[in-house]
Design a protein around this motif. Structure first.
Motif, PDB file in Angstrom:
ATOM      1  N   ALA A 173       9.484   3.099   0.509  1.00 20.40           N
ATOM      2  CA  ALA A 173       8.334   2.844  -0.358  1.00 20.40           C
ATOM      3  C   ALA A 173       8.789   2.342  -1.721  1.00 20.40           C
ATOM      4  CB  ALA A 173       7.503   4.110  -0.500  1.00 20.40           C
ATOM      5  N   GLU A 174       9.890   2.898  -2.219  1.00 19.64           N
ATOM      6  CA  GLU A 174      10.417   2.456  -3.519  1.00 19.64           C
ATOM      7  C   GLU A 174      10.805   0.978  -3.467  1.00 19.64           C
ATOM      8  OE1 GLU A 174      13.574   5.210  -4.134  1.00 19.64           O
ATOM      9  OE2 GLU A 174      12.296   6.729  -5.056  1.00 19.64           O
ATOM     10  N   LEU A 175      11.435   0.581  -2.364  1.00 20.20           N
ATOM     11  CA  LEU A 175      11.832  -0.815  -2.247  1.00 20.20           C
ATOM     12  C   LEU A 175      10.638  -1.730  -1.981  1.00 20.20           C
ATOM     13  CD1 LEU A 175      15.284  -0.430  -0.606  1.00 20.20           C
ATOM     14  CD2 LEU A 175      14.793  -1.854  -2.557  1.00 20.20           C
ATOM     15  N   ALA A 176       9.613  -1.191  -1.296  1.00 19.31           N
ATOM     16  CA  ALA A 176       8.386  -1.958  -1.111  1.00 19.31           C
ATOM     17  C   ALA A 176       7.736  -2.230  -2.458  1.00 19.31           C
ATOM     18  CB  ALA A 176       7.414  -1.202  -0.204  1.00 19.31           C
TER      19      ALA A 176
ATOM     20  N   GLY B   7       5.423   4.043   4.624  1.00 20.29           N
ATOM     21  CA  GLY B   7       5.376   5.455   4.952  1.00 20.29           C
ATOM     22  C   GLY B   7       4.992   6.269   3.728  1.00 20.29           C
ATOM     23  N   GLY B   8       4.467   7.475   3.944  1.00 19.80           N
ATOM     24  CA  GLY B   8       4.028   8.322   2.834  1.00 19.80           C
ATOM     25  C   GLY B   8       5.187   8.783   1.970  1.00 19.80           C
TER      26      GLY B   8
ATOM     27  N   ALA C  10       6.898  -5.825  -4.240  1.00 12.98           N
ATOM     28  CA  ALA C  10       5.477  -6.145  -4.365  1.00 12.98           C
ATOM     29  C   ALA C  10       5.134  -6.813  -5.684  1.00 12.98           C
ATOM     30  CB  ALA C  10       4.652  -4.879  -4.200  1.00 12.98           C
ATOM     31  N   ASP C  11       4.068  -7.638  -5.640  1.00 13.88           N
ATOM     32  CA  ASP C  11       3.474  -8.199  -6.857  1.00 13.88           C
ATOM     33  C   ASP C  11       2.285  -7.364  -7.307  1.00 13.88           C
ATOM     34  OD1 ASP C  11       5.072 -10.751  -7.072  1.00 13.88           O
ATOM     35  OD2 ASP C  11       4.231 -11.015  -5.072  1.00 13.88           O
ATOM     36  N   VAL C  12       1.600  -6.728  -6.339  1.00 11.92           N
ATOM     37  CA  VAL C  12       0.453  -5.856  -6.624  1.00 11.92           C
ATOM     38  C   VAL C  12       0.601  -4.607  -5.760  1.00 11.92           C
ATOM     39  CG1 VAL C  12      -2.069  -5.606  -6.526  1.00 11.92           C
ATOM     40  CG2 VAL C  12      -1.062  -7.820  -7.128  1.00 11.92           C
ATOM     41  N   ILE C  13       0.268  -3.433  -6.318  1.00 15.03           N
ATOM     42  CA  ILE C  13       0.392  -2.176  -5.585  1.00 15.03           C
ATOM     43  C   ILE C  13      -0.984  -1.542  -5.429  1.00 15.03           C
ATOM     44  CG2 ILE C  13       1.358   0.163  -5.620  1.00 15.03           C
ATOM     45  CD1 ILE C  13       3.627  -1.176  -7.431  1.00 15.03           C
ATOM     46  N   VAL C  14      -1.335  -1.177  -4.187  1.00 17.22           N
ATOM     47  CA  VAL C  14      -2.534  -0.389  -3.926  1.00 17.22           C
ATOM     48  C   VAL C  14      -2.082   1.060  -3.756  1.00 17.22           C
ATOM     49  CG1 VAL C  14      -4.440   0.051  -2.343  1.00 17.22           C
ATOM     50  CG2 VAL C  14      -3.769  -2.310  -2.859  1.00 17.22           C
ATOM     51  N   PHE C  15      -2.519   1.921  -4.681  1.00 12.93           N
ATOM     52  CA  PHE C  15      -2.155   3.339  -4.683  1.00 12.93           C
ATOM     53  C   PHE C  15      -3.273   4.091  -3.965  1.00 12.93           C
ATOM     54  CE2 PHE C  15      -1.431   7.188  -7.765  1.00 12.93           C
ATOM     55  CZ  PHE C  15      -0.981   7.949  -6.697  1.00 12.93           C
TER      56      PHE C  15
ATOM     57  N   ILE D 189       0.869  -1.176   0.000  1.00 10.36           N
ATOM     58  CA  ILE D 189       0.000   0.000   0.000  1.00 10.36           C
ATOM     59  C   ILE D 189       0.906   1.225   0.000  1.00 10.36           C
ATOM     60  CG2 ILE D 189      -1.832   1.251   1.179  1.00 10.36           C
ATOM     61  CD1 ILE D 189      -2.637  -1.313   2.561  1.00 10.36           C
ATOM     62  N   VAL D 190       0.809   2.050  -1.041  1.00 11.60           N
ATOM     63  CA  VAL D 190       1.672   3.231  -1.141  1.00 11.60           C
ATOM     64  C   VAL D 190       0.829   4.460  -1.431  1.00 11.60           C
ATOM     65  CG1 VAL D 190       3.610   1.842  -1.999  1.00 11.60           C
ATOM     66  CG2 VAL D 190       2.123   2.992  -3.626  1.00 11.60           C
TER      67      VAL D 190
END
Length: 440
Positions: free
Chosen positions: A77-80, A59-60, A84-89, A8-9
């Motif tokens: 966040a960049e490394l998350a 983190g934001g 990740a396989d899927v990103i929730v924006f 989640i980003v």
């Protein structure tokens, strides 16, 4: 099989932690109405429509801010996103599409990952119209959600489940014991891998955090096949460290998921610190067989009581893992190294042990005869029978007249009696209480 990862980003203060908590059903993330309060990624496990996945709260992202803590959060966040396989924006219905949202969107485009736009703070029907401008971000249909009320979270989970990839099955045969090494930086994980293998297969350095990712090393010893999974050292949350080290926890979590046995390394020279407990907790929560390995024992000043005293400290600090054996060794000098693999093999055997139902019931019947279940408001717990339903970890269901009458202290008593009868050294046991009518 490892679970897919969802991150989640979004920019600060859009409600990422609140939605994260909704999804995992627990308040693990710090929630406060103040930008930047989430200092590090937090990890959780979730399941929806029969699909299990790991989820990261980040983190934001402040793309143009060079203040060290915000720069660090952006790097996290960049490394998350990379993991990740899927990103929730996550965006904010009240604020609309901001310049920061557009910059984050550009960053997500470049990742090439599936992106789901979740527009938070749609707390009433009047705000539903606010979500349409988020089509401009270019990621398809935005989903309106309310972290505070929980509305729309099911739709979001549906979208996540649809986008989860099918990860390949584990590439190793069932007779291979998968061993993950975890611990904070500089406890000697890579040195221990090299000592076990008898060759320099992993880069070793005195600089904390040299190992940047999980490395699989298959080998065979006395006819038993093993795979060592070395992981980057886990850093303490809440402090700013080198970027790549911050992300090692996710990789360690993946290694733990894939492992049969987890070696929890402790620095014998420095002793036990609070972070060691957090790290061991990951293995416990994942239900993995575990061994405490006290490394650097060669440099510890000792007498005939030192080892016993150190083991007692481990028992006092890790009350939730009293079942895990302790091995003292030195990866550097190979002192006592020969004791490790036999212990690993033993706890792996216990992790997969199955006990026949009639034997389990005999032990529980004897336990009840010695110490009958207590009464609660005049009602006494009645245990009808017990049966083991799975392994890795051994999982036992206790069928009773009323599960609410099972006190945790009596459950612990039964577990101790089962352990005394059948060993189960090194592995957690999961006990579940069910009403007898729940059997079918």
């Amino acid at each position: 099989m490892a679970r897919p990862v969802v991150a989640i980003v979004g920019r600060p203060n859009v409600g990422k932690s609140t939605i994260f908590n909704r999804i995992i059903g627990d308040r693990l993330a710090i929630v406060e109405d103040k930008p930047g309060i989430t200092r590090d990624r937090i990890y959780g496990a979730a399941e929806w429509n029969g699909k299990a996945f790991s989820i990261i709260d980040t983190g934001g992202i402040e793309l143009d801010d060079e203040e060290p803590i915000l720069k660090s959060i952006r790097m996290q966040a960049e490394l998350a996103i990379e993991e990740a396989d899927v990103i929730v924006f996550m965006c904010d219905a009240k604020a609309g599409v901001t310049g920061s949202d557009e910059e984050v969107a550009g960053m997500l485009y470049r990742s090439g990952k599936p992106v789901i736009v979740a527009v938070n703070k749609v707390d009433n029907i009047g705000r539903m119209d606010n979500i349409y401008e988020f089509y401009n971000l270019g990621f398809g249909d935005p989903i309106g959600v309310s972290g505070s009320h929980g509305t729309g979270v099911g739709d979001l989970l549906d979208a996540i489940a649809e986008n989860l990839p099918e990860l390949p099955d584990d590439e190793y045969e069932d007779d291979v014991i998968r061993v993950a090494l975890i611990g904070r930086p500089n406890v000697g994980k890579s040195s221990l891998v090299n000592a076990i293998l008898g060759e320099e297969r992993v880069i070793v350095s005195d600089i904390a955090g040299t190992t940047r990712d999980a490395i699989d090393t298959p080998f065979e010893k006395d006819g038993q096949k093993f795979v060592l999974i070395d992981t980057a050292g886990m850093r303490k949350r809440g402090k700013v460290y080198e970027t790549t080290e911050k992300y090692s926890v996710m990789r360690a979590m993946k290694a733990i998921e894939r492992a049969d046995v987890v070696l929890v390394l402790i620095n014998g020279e420095e002793g036990i610190i609070e972070q060691d407990k957090h790290i061991a907790g990951y293995a416990y929560e994942a239900g993995k067989a575990s061994v405490f390995v006290v490394n650097k024992w060669d440099v510890v000043e000792k007498d005939d009581k030192t080892m016993h005293q150190f083991e007692q400290k481990i028992r006092d600090h890790f009350l939730f893992m009293t079942y895990a054996p302790v091995v003292f060794l030195s990866a550097k000098t190979k002192q006592r190294l020969h004791k490790l693999l036999p212990v690993v093999q033993h706890v792996a055997d216990q992790h997969t042990k199955r006990v026949q139902t009639h034997l389990l019931n005999d032990v529980v019947s004897d336990a009840i005869a010695i110490n009958p279940p207590p009464t609660d408001k005049g009602r006494r717990l009645r245990i009808n029978y017990v049966t083991q339903v799975s392994v890795k970890p051994p999982t036992i269901v206790v069928f009773v007249n009323d599960p609410e009458l099972m006190h945790f202290s009596y459950e612990r008593y039964l577990e101790n009696k089962i352990r005394a009868a059948f060993d189960f050294e090194g592995t957690p046991i999961r006990l579940f209480t069910r009403r007898k009518s729940d059997e079918g």
